[in-house]
Motif scaffolding. Structure first.
Motif, mmCIF file in Angstrom:
data_model
loop_
_atom_site.group_PDB
_atom_site.id
_atom_site.type_symbol
_atom_site.label_atom_id
_atom_site.label_comp_id
_atom_site.label_asym_id
_atom_site.label_seq_id
_atom_site.Cartn_x
_atom_site.Cartn_y
_atom_site.Cartn_z
ATOM 1 N N UNK A 25 0.833 -1.206 0.000
ATOM 2 C CA UNK A 25 0.000 0.000 0.000
ATOM 3 C C UNK A 25 0.867 1.255 0.000
ATOM 4 N N UNK A 26 2.041 1.167 0.635
ATOM 5 C CA UNK A 26 2.941 2.324 0.670
ATOM 6 C C UNK A 26 3.503 2.619 -0.720
ATOM 7 N N UNK A 27 3.909 1.572 -1.428
ATOM 8 C CA UNK A 27 4.428 1.781 -2.779
ATOM 9 C C UNK A 27 3.329 2.246 -3.726
ATOM 10 N N UNK A 28 2.137 1.715 -3.543
ATOM 11 C CA UNK A 28 1.019 2.156 -4.374
ATOM 12 C C UNK A 28 0.726 3.640 -4.133
ATOM 13 N N UNK A 29 0.787 4.059 -2.883
ATOM 14 C CA UNK A 29 0.583 5.479 -2.569
ATOM 15 C C UNK A 29 1.682 6.329 -3.202
ATOM 16 N N UNK A 30 2.925 5.835 -3.168
ATOM 17 C CA UNK A 30 4.022 6.557 -3.830
ATOM 18 C C UNK A 30 3.758 6.676 -5.326
ATOM 19 N N UNK A 31 3.303 5.590 -5.934
ATOM 20 C CA UNK A 31 3.033 5.603 -7.370
ATOM 21 C C UNK A 31 1.919 6.584 -7.717
ATOM 22 N N UNK A 32 0.865 6.586 -6.902
ATOM 23 C CA UNK A 32 -0.241 7.523 -7.155
ATOM 24 C C UNK A 32 0.232 8.966 -7.026
ATOM 25 N N UNK A 33 1.105 9.206 -6.049
ATOM 26 C CA UNK A 33 1.596 10.563 -5.832
ATOM 27 C C UNK A 33 2.566 10.979 -6.927
ATOM 28 N N UNK A 34 3.490 10.059 -7.274
ATOM 29 C CA UNK A 34 4.501 10.408 -8.271
ATOM 30 C C UNK A 34 5.137 9.121 -8.804
ATOM 31 N N UNK A 35 4.833 8.733 -10.037
ATOM 32 C CA UNK A 35 5.423 7.511 -10.594
ATOM 33 C C UNK A 35 6.956 7.515 -10.569
ATOM 34 N N UNK A 36 7.558 8.678 -10.711
ATOM 35 C CA UNK A 36 9.025 8.757 -10.668
ATOM 36 C C UNK A 36 9.545 8.405 -9.274
ATOM 37 N N UNK A 38 8.077 6.395 -7.124
ATOM 38 C CA UNK A 38 7.920 4.942 -7.050
ATOM 39 C C UNK A 38 9.090 4.247 -7.746
ATOM 40 N N UNK A 39 9.393 4.688 -8.949
ATOM 41 C CA UNK A 39 10.467 4.069 -9.734
ATOM 42 C C UNK A 39 11.816 4.193 -9.019
ATOM 43 N N UNK A 40 12.103 5.361 -8.487
ATOM 44 C CA UNK A 40 13.378 5.556 -7.784
ATOM 45 C C UNK A 40 13.468 4.702 -6.524
ATOM 46 N N UNK A 41 12.346 4.548 -5.822
ATOM 47 C CA UNK A 41 12.352 3.680 -4.640
ATOM 48 C C UNK A 41 12.568 2.226 -5.043
ATOM 49 N N UNK A 42 11.957 1.811 -6.150
ATOM 50 C CA UNK A 42 12.136 0.441 -6.630
ATOM 51 C C UNK A 42 13.593 0.171 -6.998
ATOM 52 N N UNK A 43 14.268 1.179 -7.517
ATOM 53 C CA UNK A 43 15.680 1.031 -7.890
ATOM 54 C C UNK A 43 16.621 1.149 -6.694
ATOM 55 N N UNK A 44 16.080 1.529 -5.547
ATOM 56 C CA UNK A 44 16.901 1.685 -4.353
ATOM 57 C C UNK A 44 17.610 3.023 -4.275
ATOM 58 N N UNK A 45 17.217 3.966 -5.121
ATOM 59 C CA UNK A 45 17.844 5.290 -5.108
ATOM 60 C C UNK A 45 17.338 6.150 -3.957
ATOM 61 N N UNK A 46 16.151 5.842 -3.466
ATOM 62 C CA UNK A 46 15.581 6.557 -2.325
ATOM 63 C C UNK A 46 15.271 5.515 -1.251
#
Length: 100
Positions: A25-36, A38-46
């Motif tokens: 749910x946290x990642x989904x909320x990140x994606x809804x707020x800003x897909x970029x 979400x993507x950066x978190x998935x890559x481990x940059x954030x």
């Protein structure tokens, strides 16, 4: 411990190790707020930041899904009690610091 059939008993470290396999749910909320974001978190940059809400969620997970024994082994509840007043020592006291 009796638990409803729909609850799966899974140790917290196993659950969190597999967290990247699922959309939380946290990642989904990140994606809804800003897909970029979400993507950066998935890559481990954030990195994810820990919060009191996450700590409470981990404690609830342990108590509900792993049972009171696992909870007692992982978490300290309470604290030292002042024998003079019968009340817990405050967090800033030496007695509490030694207990923690």
């Amino acid at each position: 411990m009796n638990r409803p059939a729909f609850l799966i008993a899974e140790r917290a470290e196993v659950y969190h190790a597999r967290a990247g396999d699922f959309l939380s749910s946290h990642l989904l909320a990140d994606f809804r707020r800003c897909p970029e974001l979400f993507h950066r978190k998935q890559l481990g940059l954030i990195p994810d930041e820990d919060s009191p809400a996450y700590a409470l969620g981990r404690a609830a997970h342990t108590l509900i899904l792993e049972g009171p024994e696992a909870f007692a082994a992982e978490y300290a509840v309470g604290g030292p009690v002042n024998p003079r007043t019968g009340l817990p020592f405050g967090r800033a006291t030496k007695a509490f610091q030694e207990w923690a």
